[in-house]
Write a protein that holds these residues in place. Structure first.
Motif, mmCIF file in Angstrom:
data_model
loop_
_atom_site.group_PDB
_atom_site.id
_atom_site.type_symbol
_atom_site.label_atom_id
_atom_site.label_comp_id
_atom_site.label_asym_id
_atom_site.label_seq_id
_atom_site.Cartn_x
_atom_site.Cartn_y
_atom_site.Cartn_z
ATOM 1 N N THR A 26 38.667 49.135 4.009
ATOM 2 C CA THR A 26 38.554 49.634 2.940
ATOM 3 C C THR A 26 39.835 49.718 1.816
ATOM 4 O OG1 THR A 26 39.442 51.806 4.022
ATOM 5 C CG2 THR A 26 37.385 51.575 3.839
ATOM 6 N N GLY A 27 40.983 49.451 2.188
ATOM 7 C CA GLY A 27 42.152 49.352 1.463
ATOM 8 C C GLY A 27 43.424 49.025 1.991
ATOM 9 N N ILE A 28 44.212 48.854 0.768
ATOM 10 C CA ILE A 28 45.864 48.488 1.417
ATOM 11 C C ILE A 28 46.646 49.496 1.070
ATOM 12 C CG2 ILE A 28 47.621 46.899 1.028
ATOM 13 C CD1 ILE A 28 45.764 44.837 -0.005
ATOM 14 N N VAL A 29 47.381 49.926 1.923
ATOM 15 C CA VAL A 29 48.472 50.966 2.033
ATOM 16 C C VAL A 29 49.791 50.264 1.455
ATOM 17 C CG1 VAL A 29 49.643 52.596 3.166
ATOM 18 C CG2 VAL A 29 47.438 52.313 3.836
ATOM 19 N N ALA A 30 49.881 49.208 1.970
ATOM 20 C CA ALA A 30 51.223 48.308 1.717
ATOM 21 C C ALA A 30 51.168 46.851 2.346
ATOM 22 C CB ALA A 30 52.608 49.008 2.471
ATOM 23 N N GLY A 31 51.159 46.194 1.213
ATOM 24 C CA GLY A 31 51.044 44.661 1.393
ATOM 25 C C GLY A 31 52.511 43.845 1.747
ATOM 26 N N PRO A 32 52.181 42.639 2.055
ATOM 27 C CA PRO A 32 53.291 41.803 2.452
ATOM 28 C C PRO A 32 54.446 41.974 1.490
ATOM 29 C CG PRO A 32 51.331 40.617 2.842
ATOM 30 C CD PRO A 32 51.016 41.859 2.131
ATOM 31 N N GLY A 33 54.042 41.854 0.220
ATOM 32 C CA GLY A 33 55.126 42.122 -0.872
ATOM 33 C C GLY A 33 56.019 43.212 -0.992
ATOM 34 N N ASP A 34 55.472 44.319 -0.217
ATOM 35 C CA ASP A 34 56.220 45.650 0.300
ATOM 36 C C ASP A 34 57.247 45.578 1.150
ATOM 37 O OD1 ASP A 34 54.894 47.020 -2.055
ATOM 38 O OD2 ASP A 34 53.176 46.874 -0.666
ATOM 39 N N PHE A 35 57.330 44.453 1.794
ATOM 40 C CA PHE A 35 58.445 44.381 2.978
ATOM 41 C C PHE A 35 59.113 42.991 2.655
ATOM 42 C CE2 PHE A 35 54.669 46.496 4.552
ATOM 43 C CZ PHE A 35 55.335 47.559 5.196
ATOM 44 N N PRO A 36 59.864 42.772 1.550
ATOM 45 C CA PRO A 36 60.589 41.435 1.303
ATOM 46 C C PRO A 36 61.493 41.262 2.162
ATOM 47 C CG PRO A 36 61.048 43.376 -0.141
ATOM 48 C CD PRO A 36 60.432 44.078 0.640
ATOM 49 N N ASP A 37 62.151 41.804 2.850
ATOM 50 C CA ASP A 37 63.215 41.446 3.789
ATOM 51 C C ASP A 37 62.620 40.871 5.051
ATOM 52 O OD1 ASP A 37 65.395 42.460 2.122
ATOM 53 O OD2 ASP A 37 65.638 44.246 3.232
ATOM 54 N N TYR A 38 61.669 41.627 5.444
ATOM 55 C CA TYR A 38 60.832 41.148 6.557
ATOM 56 C C TYR A 38 60.251 39.726 6.155
ATOM 57 C CZ TYR A 38 57.353 41.490 10.525
ATOM 58 O OH TYR A 38 56.709 41.480 11.564
ATOM 59 N N LEU A 39 59.470 39.400 4.924
ATOM 60 C CA LEU A 39 59.088 38.318 4.764
ATOM 61 C C LEU A 39 60.052 37.055 4.595
ATOM 62 C CD1 LEU A 39 55.912 38.324 4.047
ATOM 63 C CD2 LEU A 39 56.366 38.410 1.811
ATOM 64 N N LYS A 40 61.131 37.533 3.918
ATOM 65 C CA LYS A 40 62.296 36.459 4.061
ATOM 66 C C LYS A 40 62.593 36.035 5.258
ATOM 67 C CE LYS A 40 66.790 36.150 1.454
ATOM 68 N NZ LYS A 40 67.803 36.937 1.105
ATOM 69 N N ALA A 41 63.050 36.945 6.272
ATOM 70 C CA ALA A 41 63.199 36.616 7.596
ATOM 71 C C ALA A 41 62.025 36.080 8.458
ATOM 72 C CB ALA A 41 63.606 37.890 8.262
ATOM 73 N N ALA A 42 60.981 36.201 8.144
ATOM 74 C CA ALA A 42 59.871 35.384 8.873
ATOM 75 C C ALA A 42 59.658 34.121 8.233
ATOM 76 C CB ALA A 42 58.489 36.296 8.672
ATOM 77 N N GLN A 43 59.954 34.053 6.910
ATOM 78 C CA GLN A 43 59.746 32.609 6.380
ATOM 79 C C GLN A 43 60.968 31.618 6.759
ATOM 80 O OE1 GLN A 43 59.139 33.847 2.452
ATOM 81 N NE2 GLN A 43 56.856 33.619 2.347
ATOM 82 N N ALA A 44 62.102 32.485 6.880
ATOM 83 C CA ALA A 44 63.433 31.593 7.460
ATOM 84 C C ALA A 44 63.190 31.182 9.096
ATOM 85 C CB ALA A 44 64.491 32.342 7.147
ATOM 86 N N GLY A 45 61.860 31.503 9.515
ATOM 87 C CA GLY A 45 61.418 31.049 10.894
ATOM 88 C C GLY A 45 62.483 31.800 11.968
ATOM 89 N N ARG A 46 62.847 33.082 11.526
ATOM 90 C CA ARG A 46 63.678 33.910 12.226
ATOM 91 C C ARG A 46 62.698 34.772 13.558
ATOM 92 N NH1 ARG A 46 68.090 31.162 11.673
ATOM 93 N NH2 ARG A 46 69.237 31.658 9.867
ATOM 94 N N PRO A 47 62.673 34.386 14.836
ATOM 95 C CA PRO A 47 61.639 34.941 15.594
ATOM 96 C C PRO A 47 61.985 36.754 15.467
ATOM 97 C CG PRO A 47 62.837 33.436 16.765
ATOM 98 C CD PRO A 47 63.553 33.264 15.444
ATOM 99 N N LYS A 48 63.084 36.981 15.305
ATOM 100 C CA LYS A 48 63.343 38.466 15.349
ATOM 101 C C LYS A 48 62.412 39.066 14.535
ATOM 102 C CE LYS A 48 66.828 41.808 14.268
ATOM 103 N NZ LYS A 48 68.152 41.909 13.784
ATOM 104 N N ALA A 49 62.155 38.425 13.164
ATOM 105 C CA ALA A 49 61.069 38.999 12.267
ATOM 106 C C ALA A 49 59.816 38.952 12.600
ATOM 107 C CB ALA A 49 61.218 38.323 10.867
ATOM 108 N N ALA A 50 59.444 37.982 13.500
ATOM 109 C CA ALA A 50 58.105 37.954 13.819
ATOM 110 C C ALA A 50 57.880 39.103 15.085
ATOM 111 C CB ALA A 50 57.732 36.793 14.525
ATOM 112 N N SER A 51 58.870 39.410 15.857
ATOM 113 C CA SER A 51 58.716 40.362 16.928
ATOM 114 C C SER A 51 59.164 41.968 16.343
ATOM 115 C CB SER A 51 59.851 39.996 17.917
ATOM 116 O OG SER A 51 61.195 40.161 17.436
ATOM 117 N N ALA A 52 59.253 41.898 15.133
ATOM 118 C CA ALA A 52 59.586 43.268 14.682
ATOM 119 C C ALA A 52 58.205 43.642 13.934
ATOM 120 C CB ALA A 52 60.615 43.255 13.556
ATOM 121 N N GLY A 53 57.761 44.944 14.728
ATOM 122 C CA GLY A 53 56.444 45.401 14.358
ATOM 123 C C GLY A 53 56.438 46.344 13.299
#
Lengths: 181, 353
Positions: free
Chosen positions: B294-321
């Protein structure tokens, strides 16, 4: 100049030559004989330079897989393209451009993923996929049965993350869990 | 005298000459040493072309959110009080409980901290009790905390990794990421049964839980809702362990669940719908009671630090829920375990009050 003076001057010169040579060699020491280069998987950012900077035609850096850590996921993000057409072994669904990952059915819904080192070029694409969505069971390591042990590793010099480390030759890998290549 | 002086001068000159020769040769030796080091064992690198686009991992096309689909806005956010918060729950009285390494913090909905309970080790799951106490799930057990904040009981459960808890009348449902089952306990910690145990003979494949994300909730209809993250589905189960229905599909598209294991968390909305939290591509979305997006509450762009860490290949980001909770007033609470913040969200058409 007497023969004695000539001899003593020559000996002094040879001594200094030796000392100078040793100093020169020490000043540029990069790797001791009991050390080898290895990648710290926690520092690696999967930039792709391992594939292009190695002096070998095909890089000595390969993906390794910690089967002990792996979730054996049906939708493995290190194996499948993002949003694959189907969760099968079709080439269009595989993430690896060189088909270096073999997928084997274990039991529903679990699959084993195995790296084929002869096909792996060390680009780190699968590692990126695994680290971004999974638990990092795929990661890059310098494969020491291929590495030619350069004193100054060309990849280490280019690595933007400083992930290349000198490690004891006796323990040449930086492993996560129980590894198999 | 003059002869002696001339002899001494001559000797000094000879020593100087020898030293200069020696120095020069020494310098040459040093250069030789450097050159030898630089070349020994270093084969010349063949110039290789840069890698083509087929070698890059690119999910950027999934990171943008269609503004038409974003139906929620952030009212406030506050520090969850942990470097690595691990989960959250709404207590019966309306307080927010956030757990992490070393304990549980209690907040009001505005972010005011009401209390802290210290618990050794990582606390992966928390649930509020009607008496004002709480349950805290940590590896190999659950600690029951009384309304006064003191330890009331310890339930030792060897080999169990509780990552989510749901409380019902006389029962506690514990999602065990280690055993990949939901354990049914009474309020004294005694095991009453197990839900979702793998049984190939009966065609029950069991829950697929590759990482410690496994969410259980009790719905107003009396059925349990349990995530099957490795299958990208949420199922409705009777309290005695029969699967009634399930929904969800694996996809990086906005209406699906991405990656190897999602959703990592979900909560039930007052209208019977769902709000879900995903890792990898950090996003929070809503679905109706049948599981239709039905809709989006918050998208990837709302978590810039998370996205940056995930794109840098940091497993810590992937394992952070990204963990979610919802209250009867229609608010959604989003716990970003990488950023350590808790956000309070409301539908755009609603007031902030």
């Amino acid at each position: 100049m007497s023969r004695r003076e000539m001899l003593s001057g020559g000996l002094r010169g040879l001594g200094l030559l030796g000392i100078g040579g040793a100093t020169g060699a020490l000043a540029t020491r990069e790797r001791r004989d009991d050390e080898v280069w290895q990648i710290d998987p926690d520092a690696c950012i999967q930039c792709g330079l391992c594939a292009t900077e190695c002096v070998l035609e095909v890089s000595a850096v390969k993906t390794v897989h910690s089967h002990g850590m792996c979730g054996y996921c049906e939708l493995c993000t290190g194996y499948f393209e993002p949003d694959p057409v189907a969760l099968d072994e079709g080439a269009e669904n595989q993430l690896c451009p060189t088909a270096a990952i073999e997928r084997t059915y274990i039991e529903h819904p679990y699959y084993e993923y195995r790296i084929l080192p002869d096909l792996c070029v060390g680009c780190g694409k699968c590692v990126k996929g695994c680290n971004m969505f999974g638990n990092g069971s795929l990661y890059l390591q310098v494969n020491h049965d291929r590495c030619v042990d350069c004193n100054r590793c060309a990849i280490a010099g280019a690595c933007p993350a400083g992930a290349f480390r000198l490690v004891p030759r006796a323990t040449p890998y930086r492993l996560r869990g129980e590894e198999e290549t | 005298m003059a002869d002696e002086k001339s002899g001494a001068d001559q000797h000094r000159r000879k020593v100087l000459r020898a030293a200069l020769w020696g120095g020069g040769l020494g310098g040459l030796g040093a250069l030789g040493g450097i050159a030898a080091r630089k070349t020994a064992g270093d084969p010349p690198a063949a110039r290789k072309p840069p890698l083509g686009p087929e070698f890059s991992y690119d999910v950027s096309r999934f990171q943008a959110s269609d503004p038409e689909l974003v139906q929620w806005h952030e009212v406030t956010r506050f520090d969850a009080g942990f470097e690595r918060p691990r989960n959250l729950a709404l207590a019966p009285g309306g307080d927010l409980l956030v757990c992490g390494d070393g304990g549980v913090r209690r907040f009001d909905a505005g972010g005011g901290e009401l209390g802290f309970v210290a618990i050794d080790g990582p606390v992966h799951a928390v649930a509020g009790l009607a008496d004002g106490g709480l349950l805290a799930g940590r590896p190999d057990g659950v600690e029951r905390i009384g309304p006064d904040g003191g330890l009331a009981a310890v339930w030792e459960l060897d080999g169990v990794l509780p990552v989510s808890l749901a409380v019902a009348e006389g029962r506690v449902y514990l999602a065990d990421a280690g055993g990949r089952v939901v354990r049914v306990l009474d309020h004294d910690g005694r095991t009453l049964g197990v839900i979702g145990e793998r049984d190939p003979d009966r065609g029950v494949e069991g829950f697929v839980v590759p990482s410690p994300y496994f969410c259980v909730r009790l719905a107003a209809d009396g059925l349990l809702r349990i995530a099957n993250p490795g299958k990208h589905r949420i199922g409705a189960w009777t309290q005695d362990g029969t699967l009634e229905l399930s929904w969800g599909r694996p996809s990086y598209a906005v209406d699906g669940f991405c990656g190897c294991c999602n959703p990592v968390s979900f909560a039930l909305l007052p209208d019977g719908g769902y709000v879900t939290g995903e890792k990898g591509l950090p996003r929070v979305k809503t679905y109706d009671d049948r599981g239709d997006f039905t809709g989006i509450v918050a998208g990837p762009g709302d978590f810039p630090d998370y996205l940056k860490a995930a794109q840098a290949g940091r497993p810590k980001a992937a394992s952070a829920g990204i963990y979610v909770e919802a209250d009867a007033a229609g608010r959604v609470f989003v716990l970003d375990s990488l950023g350590g913040t808790l956000r309070v969200m409301r539908r755009k058409e609603e007031s902030d009050g």
